[in-house]
Design a protein around this motif. Structure first.
Motif, PDB file in Angstrom:
ATOM      1  N   GLU A 170      -9.154   1.899   0.192  1.00 16.22           N
ATOM      2  CA  GLU A 170      -8.367   0.780   0.487  1.00 16.22           C
ATOM      3  C   GLU A 170      -7.201   0.805  -0.182  1.00 16.22           C
TER       4      GLU A 170
ATOM      5  N   TRP B 181     -14.900   3.129  -1.118  1.00 16.46           N
ATOM      6  CA  TRP B 181     -14.144   2.279  -0.393  1.00 16.46           C
ATOM      7  C   TRP B 181     -13.002   1.496  -1.224  1.00 16.46           C
TER       8      TRP B 181
ATOM      9  N   MET C  84      -5.525  -6.046  -4.303  1.00 10.38           N
ATOM     10  CA  MET C  84      -6.023  -5.826  -2.852  1.00 10.38           C
ATOM     11  C   MET C  84      -6.334  -6.950  -1.966  1.00 10.38           C
TER      12      MET C  84
ATOM     13  N   TRP D 150      -4.948   3.479   1.569  1.00 14.16           N
ATOM     14  CA  TRP D 150      -4.465   3.042   2.813  1.00 14.16           C
ATOM     15  C   TRP D 150      -3.339   2.085   2.680  1.00 14.16           C
ATOM     16  N   HIS D 151      -3.199   1.341   1.608  1.00 12.91           N
ATOM     17  CA  HIS D 151      -2.110   0.344   1.697  1.00 12.91           C
ATOM     18  C   HIS D 151      -0.900   1.050   0.651  1.00 12.91           C
TER      19      HIS D 151
ATOM     20  N   SER E 111     -11.265  -6.704   3.288  1.00 10.67           N
ATOM     21  CA  SER E 111     -10.937  -5.627   3.986  1.00 10.67           C
ATOM     22  C   SER E 111     -10.339  -5.546   5.575  1.00 10.67           C
TER      23      SER E 111
END
Length: 494
Positions: free
Chosen positions: A39, A35, A480, A42-43, A484
């Motif tokens: 994450e 994960w 991050m 995805w960003h 989430s």
């Protein structure tokens, strides 16, 4: 034809969300470490890659894969520790998660040849190497006499001769074969780290270090002359080299020979995550002092908006021309002294300067600090046995004054030994301790991201792997969100 634009970064995020809902409706089914990677990717906005590589594609023919998706997929392979492109292509077909994060539809993923086509577009040269396969046999570096020592330089040019040559050379970034990669790396990773405050480009503290980069167990070469047929076994004729940009060097840490490159990396030493700034692959026999100059002046040309104010280097860079250059450019050098080049230098007849830059009187006593004059670039030292009340208690005083003998060390006299701040000060030691950031950065590249496991033969492929590993180093340093957003979106519909 030109690649079909998949849209904005928001479109990619929507694609990932919809497919994760379909194939992984329960977020807890994936490990936490997985994960973390999901994450970050995805960003990660790679839309600039499509713009930079747009002119590398023909307007005719079948529609190619989207460049940003190809790059994202290659970054994922490195992050998931898959070192073989053949294995990664197979994993894309087997594992839906890899395909989704790359931006590919499940069941419609690229093969090995598509990845190599993408690397060809990243490399701005028709030749996969920087030099010709045919060249003379190079001189081999000599094994050091003491264990752990670095090999002597085999260069036919000195640092004093090389530095002004490189300083006067105009390096044009567009003429470099890795120009496209440098653009992608700078715009989407290096500049982002600067904007996040992780690197201060207006006052950059640079640490540099070379590290052995093994590409094969031995040198692969064969003759192209007919000297052997004539009975001549040891000829000096040119030979064909499988990896022409590599040669044999000495690994001082492992005390052995190796074949490959000398990777010289410039790192932002004042960044908390030891972020790389600019790399250069040199032949393994290249001495660190020459490798630094080759790398540093290219960095200054390719990254002109980065202002270097401090240089942190080890004793292999202890050469007077580097100190003189730093003085001329208002750069503060923090360079460890190499005792082989001399440390007890005579100063003002009756004094010597020790290895820590402290003057030693003729009685063998280290003098005390008594002030600093940065405007005049000099330091003041005073006799350690002098007292204003009782005078000097030395049996053979250097001065009749009760204040005692004083010495002013001017940087212009010897910028190598005379530093501001002085080498024995806490300020100097604290700053110099950050030099190990270059070693930590090299460790991350070689061990954490398995740089040497690529098993490539060309400089093109090694540069592709190296630059993408550097991109991941920057990506890992970015903070991050604590909560989430991606998991929330999946759970909302699930």
């Amino acid at each position: 034809m030109l690649p079909v634009n998949c849209g904005s970064h928001e479109d990619y995020q929507n694609f990932v969300v919809s497919n994760l809902r379909k194939y992984y409706p329960d977020p807890d089914a994936l490990a936490k470490s997985t994960w973390d990677i999901i994450e970050r990717f995805w960003h990660l906005d790679l839309s600039e890659t499509d713009i930079i590589l747009a002119d590398k594609y023909s307007k005719f023919g079948p529609a190619p894969r989207t460049p940003s998706c190809m790059q994202r997929s290659y970054l994922l392979s490195i992050d998931f520790k898959v070192t073989s492109l053949t294995e990664w292509s197979a994993q894309l077909k087997i594992n839906p998660l890899y395909a989704i994060l790359s931006g590919f539809e499940v069941g419609d993923t690229p093969g090995v040849g598509t990845f190599y086509d993408f690397f060809n577009r990243l490399w701005d040269s028709d030749d996969s190497n920087l030099s010709s396969h045919i060249h003379p046999v190079k001189n081999k570096v000599k094994k050091p006499r003491t264990k752990g020592a670095k090999a002597e330089s085999i260069e036919k040019i000195t640092v004093a001769e090389l530095l002004p040559q490189l300083e006067d050379t105009v390096f044009v970034s567009e003429q470099q074969p890795y120009y496209s990669m440098l653009q992608i790396y700078k715009k989407q990773f290096l500049d982002v780290s600067v904007s996040k405050g992780l690197i201060n480009k207006n006052s950059l503290s640079i640490a540099g270090d070379g590290t052995p980069f093994v590409t094969s167990h031995r040198m692969r070469t064969h003759r192209i002359c007919n000297c052997a047929e004539k009975g001549i076994s040891n000829c000096n004729c040119d030979r064909f080299f499988s990896q022409p940009d590599c040669d044999i060097g000495w690994d001082s840490s492992r005390n052995c020979w190796y074949h490959g490159y000398d990777l010289y990396m410039l790192v932002a030493s004042d960044s908390e995550s030891d972020l790389p700034v600019f790399p250069l692959l040199n032949p393994a026999s290249k001495h660190d002092s020459h490798g630094f100059l080759e790398t540093f002046f290219r960095m200054k040309s390719f990254l002109p908006d980065f202002n270097v104010t401090k240089l942190l280097l080890d004793s292999a860079h202890d050469a007077m021309p580097i100190y003189e250059y730093c003085k001329h450019k208002n750069i503060i050098p923090f360079i460890d002294l190499n005792e082989k080049r001399g440390i007890n230098v005579r100063y003002k007849n009756d004094f010597t300067i020790g290895k820590d830059g402290i003057p030693v009187c003729k009685e063998g006593l280290r003098m005390n600090h008594d002030g600093c004059e940065p405007s005049k670039h000099r330091l003041k030292f005073r006799c350690p046995l002098a007292s204003r009340k009782n005078g000097c208690s030395c049996e053979h005083p250097c001065s009749d004054s009760k204040y005692g003998r004083t010495v002013h060390l001017a940087m212009k006299d010897n910028p190598r030994l005379i530093n501001i701040p002085p080498r024995d000060s806490e300020d100097w030691k604290t700053e110099f301790n950050a030099r190990t950031s270059a070693e930590r950065s090299n460790k991350r590249e070689k061990l954490d991201f398995k740089l040497e496991d690529g098993r490539h033969r060309s400089t093109k492929m090694w540069y592709c792997r190296l630059y993408h590993i550097m991109m991941l180093q920057h990506l890992d340093a970015w903070d991050m969100p604590y909560e989430s957003a991606l998991r929330k979106l999946i759970l909302q519909t699930a």
